[in-house]
Scaffold this active site. Structure first.
Site, short mmCIF file in Angstrom:
data_model
loop_
_atom_site.label_atom_id
_atom_site.label_comp_id
_atom_site.label_asym_id
_atom_site.label_seq_id
_atom_site.Cartn_x
_atom_site.Cartn_y
_atom_site.Cartn_z
N ALA A 51 0.84 -1.22 0.00
CA ALA A 51 0.00 0.00 0.00
C ALA A 51 0.86 1.25 0.00
O ALA A 51 0.43 2.32 0.41
CB ALA A 51 -0.92 -0.03 1.22
N ASN A 92 13.68 -8.09 -2.28
CA ASN A 92 12.42 -8.19 -3.00
C ASN A 92 12.09 -9.60 -3.49
O ASN A 92 10.92 -9.97 -3.57
CB ASN A 92 12.39 -7.17 -4.15
N ASN A 139 10.72 -4.27 -8.23
CA ASN A 139 11.99 -4.33 -8.96
C ASN A 139 12.99 -5.28 -8.30
O ASN A 139 12.89 -5.52 -7.11
CB ASN A 139 12.60 -2.92 -9.00
N HIS A 152 13.57 -3.69 -18.04
CA HIS A 152 13.17 -2.46 -17.35
C HIS A 152 14.32 -1.99 -16.46
O HIS A 152 14.28 -2.07 -15.24
CB HIS A 152 11.90 -2.73 -16.52
P1 NAI Z 1 6.97 1.84 -0.97
O1 NAI Z 1 8.07 1.61 -0.01
O2 NAI Z 1 6.27 3.15 -0.97
O3 NAI Z 1 5.88 0.69 -0.80
C1 NAI Z 1 6.18 -0.66 -0.66
C2 NAI Z 1 5.19 -1.24 0.34
O4 NAI Z 1 5.37 -2.66 0.37
C3 NAI Z 1 5.40 -0.73 1.77
O5 NAI Z 1 4.21 -0.13 2.26
C4 NAI Z 1 5.76 -2.00 2.56
O6 NAI Z 1 5.24 -2.01 3.89
C5 NAI Z 1 5.11 -3.08 1.70
N1 NAI Z 1 5.63 -4.42 1.93
C6 NAI Z 1 6.91 -4.80 2.14
N2 NAI Z 1 6.97 -6.14 2.32
C7 NAI Z 1 5.71 -6.61 2.20
C8 NAI Z 1 5.13 -7.89 2.27
N3 NAI Z 1 5.87 -8.97 2.49
N4 NAI Z 1 3.80 -8.00 2.12
C9 NAI Z 1 3.03 -6.90 1.88
N5 NAI Z 1 3.52 -5.66 1.82
C10 NAI Z 1 4.85 -5.51 1.96
O7 NAI Z 1 7.58 1.54 -2.44
P2 NAI Z 1 7.00 1.98 -3.86
O8 NAI Z 1 7.57 3.28 -4.24
O9 NAI Z 1 5.53 1.80 -3.85
O10 NAI Z 1 7.67 0.89 -4.82
C11 NAI Z 1 7.31 -0.47 -4.71
C12 NAI Z 1 8.15 -1.34 -5.64
O11 NAI Z 1 7.83 -1.03 -6.98
C13 NAI Z 1 9.68 -1.12 -5.51
O12 NAI Z 1 10.34 -2.36 -5.65
C14 NAI Z 1 9.99 -0.22 -6.69
O13 NAI Z 1 11.33 -0.31 -7.09
C15 NAI Z 1 9.03 -0.78 -7.72
N6 NAI Z 1 8.71 0.12 -8.82
C16 NAI Z 1 8.57 -0.47 -10.05
C17 NAI Z 1 8.20 0.26 -11.15
C18 NAI Z 1 8.01 -0.43 -12.47
O14 NAI Z 1 7.82 0.24 -13.49
N7 NAI Z 1 8.04 -1.75 -12.53
C19 NAI Z 1 7.97 1.72 -11.05
C20 NAI Z 1 8.10 2.24 -9.71
C21 NAI Z 1 8.45 1.45 -8.63
#
Ligand code: NAI
Length: 308
Positions: free
Chosen positions: A8, A95, A120, A175
């Site tokens: 979230a 991750n 990622n 990516h």
């Molecule tokens: P964020 O840190 O804002 O959100 C990640 C959330 O995942 C946190 O709220 C955390 O508590 C939760 N989380 C961690 N472990 C968990 C688990 N085992 N079960 C459920 N929730 C869990 O990070 P953000 O900015 O939302 O990015 C998320 C991911 O998406 C990152 O790996 C980022 O690099 C990737 N990303 C990928 C893109 C793409 O185009 N594929 C673009 C932007 C981000």
């Protein structure tokens, strides 16, 4: 129809916000590991219904996978994002463990689910999700190329002083800052090749700015971006839920297409209620073919880290 979003945080919540505003699904479940976090975000969003006039229901839960049962689609954004100076690849260890356990929990409660991977390093996480879930390949989609293509269109629209909506341009390959391939020679502005309007130097500049687009935002904001990633993810989910059959670049499992096999990489695909339905072939010239093969090599090296 139910859509689950795991994570979230910035991207997960923005994806949910885009989906509820457009009534894409009757029910959205937002799940996070952080106690109360998803509940809070979901309530905040639900309180915009009176202002924005949507009917979708959104519910936040802490690690409660029973609430996700019967989901048609799940989006995985859980994990850590990169900080300034970090590459997407540096996130792999943390991750991978998260993605694997999340996939297992999702499939247990929704065996027919279609999973969209955002975490990622995305191509490797998508490959991991496919291999660990045992789901048919068409039900695992990596979201990255859709975002990179939107960023490519932004750079083109800035340089051409054109509407991004009039541009057709895609980014294929991995990516990653060095692995993505913005296909400038295939890009058009209302059917006219954009190369007719741009000098080779300008073309090079647009391609470069697209490739470092994510890193540029990370250094400006201090963490990775979320508006365009959330909008891109929601567009992919909408094409599945509404069976739109739109063409996106997505990371899918290749079995000989584009000369590659046993790898997930970004290629143009049609996305509908089956997940990714089919790959759309494009004729690459020798230069782009070589770039695609190099990109595959880099992603394969990353995939091999999973096996260590
Ligand atoms: P964020 O840190 O804002 O959100 C990640 C959330 O995942 C946190 O709220 C955390 O508590 C939760 N989380 C961690 N472990 C968990 C688990 N085992 N079960 C459920 N929730 C869990 O990070 P953000 O900015 O939302 O990015 C998320 C991911 O998406 C990152 O790996 C980022 O690099 C990737 N990303 C990928 C893109 C793409 O185009 N594929 C673009 C932007 C981000």
């Amino acid at each position: 129809m139910k859509v689950t979003i795991v994570g979230a945080g910035a991207v997960g919540a923005t994806t949910a916000d885009n989906l509820i505003r457009r009534n894409v699904a009757e029910e959205i479940v937002l799940l996070d590991i952080k106690e109360g976090f998803a509940e809070g975000k979901a309530q905040d969003m639900a309180q915009t219904a009176a202002l924005l006039g949507f009917e979708s229901k959104i519910k936040g839960v802490t690690n409660d996978y029973l609430s996700t049962a019967g989901s048609t689609v799940a989006v995985i954004t859980s994990g850590i994002p990169r900080k300034p100076g970090m590459t997407r690849e540096e996130l792999i260890g943390t991750n991978a463990n998260i993605v694997k356990s999340v996939v297992e929990n999702l499939v247990k409660h929704s065996p027919d689910i279609i999973i969209v991977i955002v975490s990622n390093p995305m191509d490797t996480m998508t490959y991991l999700a496919l291999k660990s879930s045992g789901l048919p390949k068409n039900r695992i989609i990596g979201m990255g190329g859709t975002l990179d293509s939107a960023r490519f269109k932004y750079q083109l629209s800035e340089k051409l002083n054109a509407s991004a909506a009039d541009l057709n341009a895609i980014v294929i390959g991995g990516h990653g800052d060095t692995t993505m391939i913005p296909l400038i020679k295939h890009s058009t502005w209302n059917s006219i090749p954009v190369t007719d309007f741009l000098t080779p130097e300008e073309q090079g500049e647009i391609v470069h700015k697209t490739m470092v687009g994510g890193a540029t935002l990370t250094s400006l904001i201090g963490t990775s971006a979320w508006y365009a990633p959330g909008a891109a993810t929601a567009a992919v989910v909408e094409s599945i839920v509404r069976d739109q059959g739109k063409l996106f670049t997505a990371s899918v499992y290749l079995e000989g297409e584009f000369g590659q096999e046993d790898i997930n990489l970004g290629v143009p695909v049609i996305i509908n209620k089956k997940g990714w339905d089919r790959i759309v072939p494009i004729q690459l010239d020798e230069e782009d073919k070589e770039k695609f093969n190099k990109s595959a090599e880099a992603v394969r090296t990353m995939n091999n880290v999973l096996k260590e």
